[in-house]
Design a protein around this motif. Structure first.
Motif, PDB file in Angstrom:
ATOM      1  N   ASN A  55      38.784   9.724 -33.446  1.00 49.28           N
ATOM      2  CA  ASN A  55      39.359  10.154 -32.182  1.00 49.28           C
ATOM      3  C   ASN A  55      38.934  11.592 -31.901  1.00 49.28           C
ATOM      4  O   ASN A  55      39.080  12.471 -32.758  1.00 49.28           O
ATOM      5  CB  ASN A  55      40.888  10.035 -32.289  1.00 49.28           C
ATOM      6  N   LEU A  56      38.419  11.831 -30.697  1.00 50.35           N
ATOM      7  CA  LEU A  56      37.937  13.164 -30.329  1.00 50.35           C
ATOM      8  C   LEU A  56      39.006  14.230 -30.536  1.00 50.35           C
ATOM      9  O   LEU A  56      38.741  15.279 -31.122  1.00 50.35           O
ATOM     10  CB  LEU A  56      37.466  13.166 -28.867  1.00 50.35           C
ATOM     11  N   ARG A  72      27.421  19.680 -31.750  1.00 48.43           N
ATOM     12  CA  ARG A  72      26.084  19.758 -31.150  1.00 48.43           C
ATOM     13  C   ARG A  72      26.045  19.044 -29.797  1.00 48.43           C
ATOM     14  O   ARG A  72      25.301  19.432 -28.908  1.00 48.43           O
ATOM     15  CB  ARG A  72      25.030  19.147 -32.075  1.00 48.43           C
ATOM     16  N   LEU A  73      26.819  17.962 -29.663  1.00 45.58           N
ATOM     17  CA  LEU A  73      26.784  17.136 -28.458  1.00 45.58           C
ATOM     18  C   LEU A  73      27.703  17.617 -27.336  1.00 45.58           C
ATOM     19  O   LEU A  73      27.450  17.343 -26.166  1.00 45.58           O
ATOM     20  CB  LEU A  73      27.161  15.694 -28.808  1.00 45.58           C
ATOM     21  N   LEU A  74      28.786  18.306 -27.696  1.00 43.16           N
ATOM     22  CA  LEU A  74      29.757  18.723 -26.674  1.00 43.16           C
ATOM     23  C   LEU A  74      29.125  19.650 -25.642  1.00 43.16           C
ATOM     24  O   LEU A  74      28.307  20.508 -25.975  1.00 43.16           O
ATOM     25  CB  LEU A  74      30.934  19.448 -27.321  1.00 43.16           C
ATOM     26  N   PHE A  94      42.768  19.598 -23.958  1.00 41.97           N
ATOM     27  CA  PHE A  94      41.462  18.984 -24.208  1.00 41.97           C
ATOM     28  C   PHE A  94      41.398  17.517 -23.773  1.00 41.97           C
ATOM     29  O   PHE A  94      40.384  16.844 -23.989  1.00 41.97           O
ATOM     30  CB  PHE A  94      41.098  19.096 -25.691  1.00 41.97           C
ATOM     31  N   ALA A  95      42.443  17.017 -23.148  1.00 41.42           N
ATOM     32  CA  ALA A  95      42.497  15.598 -22.779  1.00 41.42           C
ATOM     33  C   ALA A  95      41.368  15.181 -21.847  1.00 41.42           C
ATOM     34  O   ALA A  95      40.891  14.044 -21.917  1.00 41.42           O
ATOM     35  CB  ALA A  95      43.849  15.269 -22.152  1.00 41.42           C
ATOM     36  N   ASP A  96      40.921  16.078 -20.991  1.00 37.08           N
ATOM     37  CA  ASP A  96      39.873  15.741 -20.027  1.00 37.08           C
ATOM     38  C   ASP A  96      38.470  16.128 -20.494  1.00 37.08           C
ATOM     39  O   ASP A  96      37.511  15.997 -19.735  1.00 37.08           O
ATOM     40  CB  ASP A  96      40.166  16.403 -18.683  1.00 37.08           C
ATOM     41  N   LEU A  97      38.344  16.619 -21.725  1.00 33.71           N
ATOM     42  CA  LEU A  97      37.026  16.973 -22.250  1.00 33.71           C
ATOM     43  C   LEU A  97      36.193  15.707 -22.404  1.00 33.71           C
ATOM     44  O   LEU A  97      36.605  14.762 -23.084  1.00 33.71           O
ATOM     45  CB  LEU A  97      37.160  17.677 -23.606  1.00 33.71           C
ATOM     46  N   ALA A 132      32.174  22.766 -20.627  1.00 32.93           N
ATOM     47  CA  ALA A 132      33.389  21.946 -20.561  1.00 32.93           C
ATOM     48  C   ALA A 132      34.333  22.312 -21.704  1.00 32.93           C
ATOM     49  O   ALA A 132      35.547  22.416 -21.508  1.00 32.93           O
ATOM     50  CB  ALA A 132      33.034  20.463 -20.612  1.00 32.93           C
ATOM     51  N   PHE A 133      33.776  22.519 -22.895  1.00 33.45           N
ATOM     52  CA  PHE A 133      34.600  22.906 -24.039  1.00 33.45           C
ATOM     53  C   PHE A 133      35.257  24.261 -23.783  1.00 33.45           C
ATOM     54  O   PHE A 133      36.452  24.442 -24.031  1.00 33.45           O
ATOM     55  CB  PHE A 133      33.772  22.946 -25.329  1.00 33.45           C
TER      56      PHE A 133
END
Length: 96
Positions: free
Chosen positions: A23-24, A77-79, A8-11, A83-84
């Motif tokens: 932190n995401l 809601r925002l992701l 998930f580092a590049d999400l 990409a996720f």
């Protein structure tokens, strides 16, 4: 847990300003762990984190403390769903 962080580092983080106090990867790690353990809602994610705070503090930074259910809800809601999903597929490939 390294595989979740690398997967998930590049999400892209869609949050801005004060909304980034958590932190995401910390928030996603808590949500994924809670989901594996049966949590099905943002309220359940927050309750799970609170009940296991000492455990999470052993390996997460948590600079903004534990995320609330509102934080989980806003983030999901925002992701970007595509990409996720791509990151999650990569995570599953690493496990598999």
């Amino acid at each position: 847990m390294l595989s979740i962080w690398s997967s998930f580092a590049d999400l892209p983080d869609p949050r801005t300003g004060n909304a980034q106090r958590h932190n995401l990867l910390d928030v996603l790690t808590i949500a994924l762990t809670a989901t594996i353990c049966g949590a099905e809602s943002c309220v359940a994610f927050a309750d799970f984190a609170r009940d296991r705070e000492a455990l999470f503090r052993d390996f997460l930074a948590l600079p903004g403390g534990l995320p609330s259910h509102d934080t989980f809800s806003r983030l999901f809601r925002l992701l970007d769903p595509a990409a996720f999903a791509a990151c999650f597929d990569q995570f599953l490939d690493v496990l598999g």
